[in-house]
Design a protein around this motif. Structure first.
Motif, PDB file in Angstrom:
ATOM      1  N   LEU A 156       0.825  -1.203   0.000  1.00 26.60           N
ATOM      2  CA  LEU A 156       0.000   0.000   0.000  1.00 26.60           C
ATOM      3  C   LEU A 156       0.862   1.258   0.000  1.00 26.60           C
ATOM      4  N   ALA A 157       1.998   1.205   0.704  1.00 23.32           N
ATOM      5  CA  ALA A 157       2.885   2.370   0.720  1.00 23.32           C
ATOM      6  C   ALA A 157       3.463   2.639  -0.669  1.00 23.32           C
ATOM      7  N   ALA A 168      -4.774   1.633   6.602  1.00 24.02           N
ATOM      8  CA  ALA A 168      -5.182   0.245   6.357  1.00 24.02           C
ATOM      9  C   ALA A 168      -4.706  -0.675   7.471  1.00 24.02           C
ATOM     10  N   LEU A 169      -3.499  -0.451   7.988  1.00 17.29           N
ATOM     11  CA  LEU A 169      -2.976  -1.274   9.086  1.00 17.29           C
ATOM     12  C   LEU A 169      -3.812  -1.091  10.346  1.00 17.29           C
ATOM     13  N   VAL A 170      -4.174   0.148  10.655  1.00 18.15           N
ATOM     14  CA  VAL A 170      -5.024   0.402  11.829  1.00 18.15           C
ATOM     15  C   VAL A 170      -6.368  -0.304  11.678  1.00 18.15           C
ATOM     16  N   ALA A 171      -6.941  -0.248  10.474  1.00 19.20           N
ATOM     17  CA  ALA A 171      -8.223  -0.916  10.233  1.00 19.20           C
ATOM     18  C   ALA A 171      -8.101  -2.426  10.393  1.00 19.20           C
ATOM     19  N   VAL A 210      -9.022  -0.829  -0.272  1.00 21.82           N
ATOM     20  CA  VAL A 210      -8.235  -0.473  -1.454  1.00 21.82           C
ATOM     21  C   VAL A 210      -9.123   0.134  -2.535  1.00 21.82           C
ATOM     22  N   VAL A 211     -10.361  -0.358  -2.660  1.00 22.69           N
ATOM     23  CA  VAL A 211     -11.285   0.216  -3.649  1.00 22.69           C
ATOM     24  C   VAL A 211     -11.526   1.695  -3.351  1.00 22.69           C
ATOM     25  N   SER A 290     -14.844  -0.976   9.269  1.00 26.09           N
ATOM     26  CA  SER A 290     -13.567  -0.267   9.334  1.00 26.09           C
ATOM     27  C   SER A 290     -13.210   0.394   8.009  1.00 26.09           C
ATOM     28  N   SER A 291     -13.570  -0.230   6.886  1.00 29.91           N
ATOM     29  CA  SER A 291     -13.246   0.364   5.594  1.00 29.91           C
ATOM     30  C   SER A 291     -14.022   1.659   5.355  1.00 29.91           C
ATOM     31  N   ILE A 292     -15.200   1.779   5.970  1.00 32.22           N
ATOM     32  CA  ILE A 292     -16.028   2.975   5.782  1.00 32.22           C
ATOM     33  C   ILE A 292     -15.753   4.023   6.858  1.00 32.22           C
TER      34      ILE A 292
END
Length: 390
Positions: A156-157, A168-171, A210-211, A290-292
């Motif tokens: 992701l980085a 993303a890691l926190v989620a 990611v989306v 978490s994604s939202i």
């Protein structure tokens, strides 16, 4: 077209939007409460490790009419001081699991179970898992999880930026904590199926995240050259554009998982399905949340701290204040405020310059009562059906 489908189209086109990012402190608070409850449950109850991780023995009897509760009562006290987990299998046999016992002790427990249930001990199948092998499996599972998280953050980085990787890691940690906490509270055993379920839901959670990040990356391209939206507003629009799709995919994925958990494990009694089904059900739900409510707001928080994003926010707010001032002056004169062409490249670079430019436009240029005839307005008037300026 259904109302829900129409809602999705309107969200995607930006006609309506829900302010998820603007209310991020509320969602942070809700997530914190859920996470604390999961941690407390984990600390109080602990995880009930299966024999694959803790070592022990599994005894399988032939087909019998003895119920699970009756079997518990009969073998109580004859399992070397350890609790026994008993399940009724589909063929009518009993699966009796006793954790943390050695090979020598398991032989005596096997004889005790046969005597208590009235079954010849030679007809009881015994499967022994040594403590050292279970410890090795636990270590490998933990190493695999750490490697997975490191690879995800690195990807992701590189593909996006480090702020999105951190979010993303926190989620993901949020989803893991909630899932393991629910496992501890419910008391289900942690088996290899549980590990498979956890890895599956982590991948699913990343998919949704990611989306949203991909849409946000595209929407925020060259954002500092414009003065229409702040970064948080662009992030919220990107989130709303994918909201309905995230809900649809989550619901579709939860339907078969819910059938496994509530029908297969609960009604039909296929207890071994519970391990993976519970991890999937809780993880999918937490991942969609978490994604939202977690990942995108965290990215917005981190980005808004950058100097260029702070300057962008000042310019956007100054432009809106100037527009509101011109509209108020026009309304005071009894005129209808006209729409002006959006030319972000021509906007001033900071709030003070914006106020300086807007002042003469809103005051000096209109004190005589004549309207400035700009080329853009003239061409816009010629494009109207009447061919005349309004």
């Amino acid at each position: 077209m259904s109302k829900f489908s129409n809602l999705g189209h309107r969200l995607h086109r930006g006609e309506i939007a829900y302010d998820f990012v603007g209310k991020r402190k509320l969602w942070y608070g809700v997530s914190l409460l859920i996470t604390v409850a999961a941690i407390v449950g984990l600390a109080v109850n602990g995880l009930k490790l299966g024999i694959e991780f803790s070592g022990g023995a599994v005894f399988t009897t032939p087909k019998t009419s003895i119920s699970v509760s009756a079997a518990h009562d009969k073998i109580a006290g004859d399992t070397a001081g350890h609790d026994a987990t008993i399940q009724k299998l589909g063929n009518g046999s009993l699966r009796i699991q006793v954790s943390d016992i050695s090979t020598d002790v398991s032989k005596q427990v096997q004889k005790n179970i046969g005597k208590d249930l009235g079954i010849a001990s030679t007809k009881i199948d015994a499967e022994i898992v040594g403590p050292s092998w279970g410890k090795e499996i636990s270590q490998k599972a933990l190493e695999g999880l750490i490697i997975f998280l490191v690879l995800v953050v690195a990807y992701l980085a590189i593909a996006f930026e480090w702020r999105m990787a951190v979010a993303a890691l926190v989620a993901l940690l949020h989803d893991l904590t909630i899932t393991t906490g629910v496992y501890a509270i419910v008391g289900f055993e942690v088996t290899p199926g549980t590990v498979i379920g956890l890895l599956t839901i982590l991948g699913y959670s990343l998919y949704d995240t990611v989306v949203v990040f991909d849409g946000l990356k595209e929407a925020s391209k060259d954002i500092t050259k414009k003065n229409r939206f702040t970064y948080s507003e662009v992030a919220n629009r990107s989130l709303n554009a994918t909201l309905v799709r995230s809900i649809n995919t989550t619901v579709v994925a939860l339907l078969p998982v819910g059938a496994l958990l509530f029908i297969g494990g609960g009604i039909l009694g296929a207890g071994m399905l519970n391990d993976i089904a519970l991890a999937l059900f809780v993880g999918l739900t937490a991942g969609a949340y978490s994604s939202i409510f977690i990942a995108t707001p965290i990215v917005a928080d981190l980005k808004e701290r950058e100097p260029q994003m702070k300057a962008l926010r000042r310019r956007v707010l100054a432009k809106r204040a100037a527009d509101a001032k011109r509209a108020a002056e026009a309304e005071a004169r009894g005129e209808s405020p006209e729409d002006e062409a959006d030319d972000d490249s021509a906007e001033p670079e900071d709030a003070e310059a914006a106020a300086a430019v807007v002042g003469p436009r809103g005051q000096g240029a209109r004190t005589t009562g004549a309207r400035p005839q700009s080329g853009s307005r003239g061409s816009r008037g010629r494009n109207r059906p009447s061919g005349k300026r309004r």
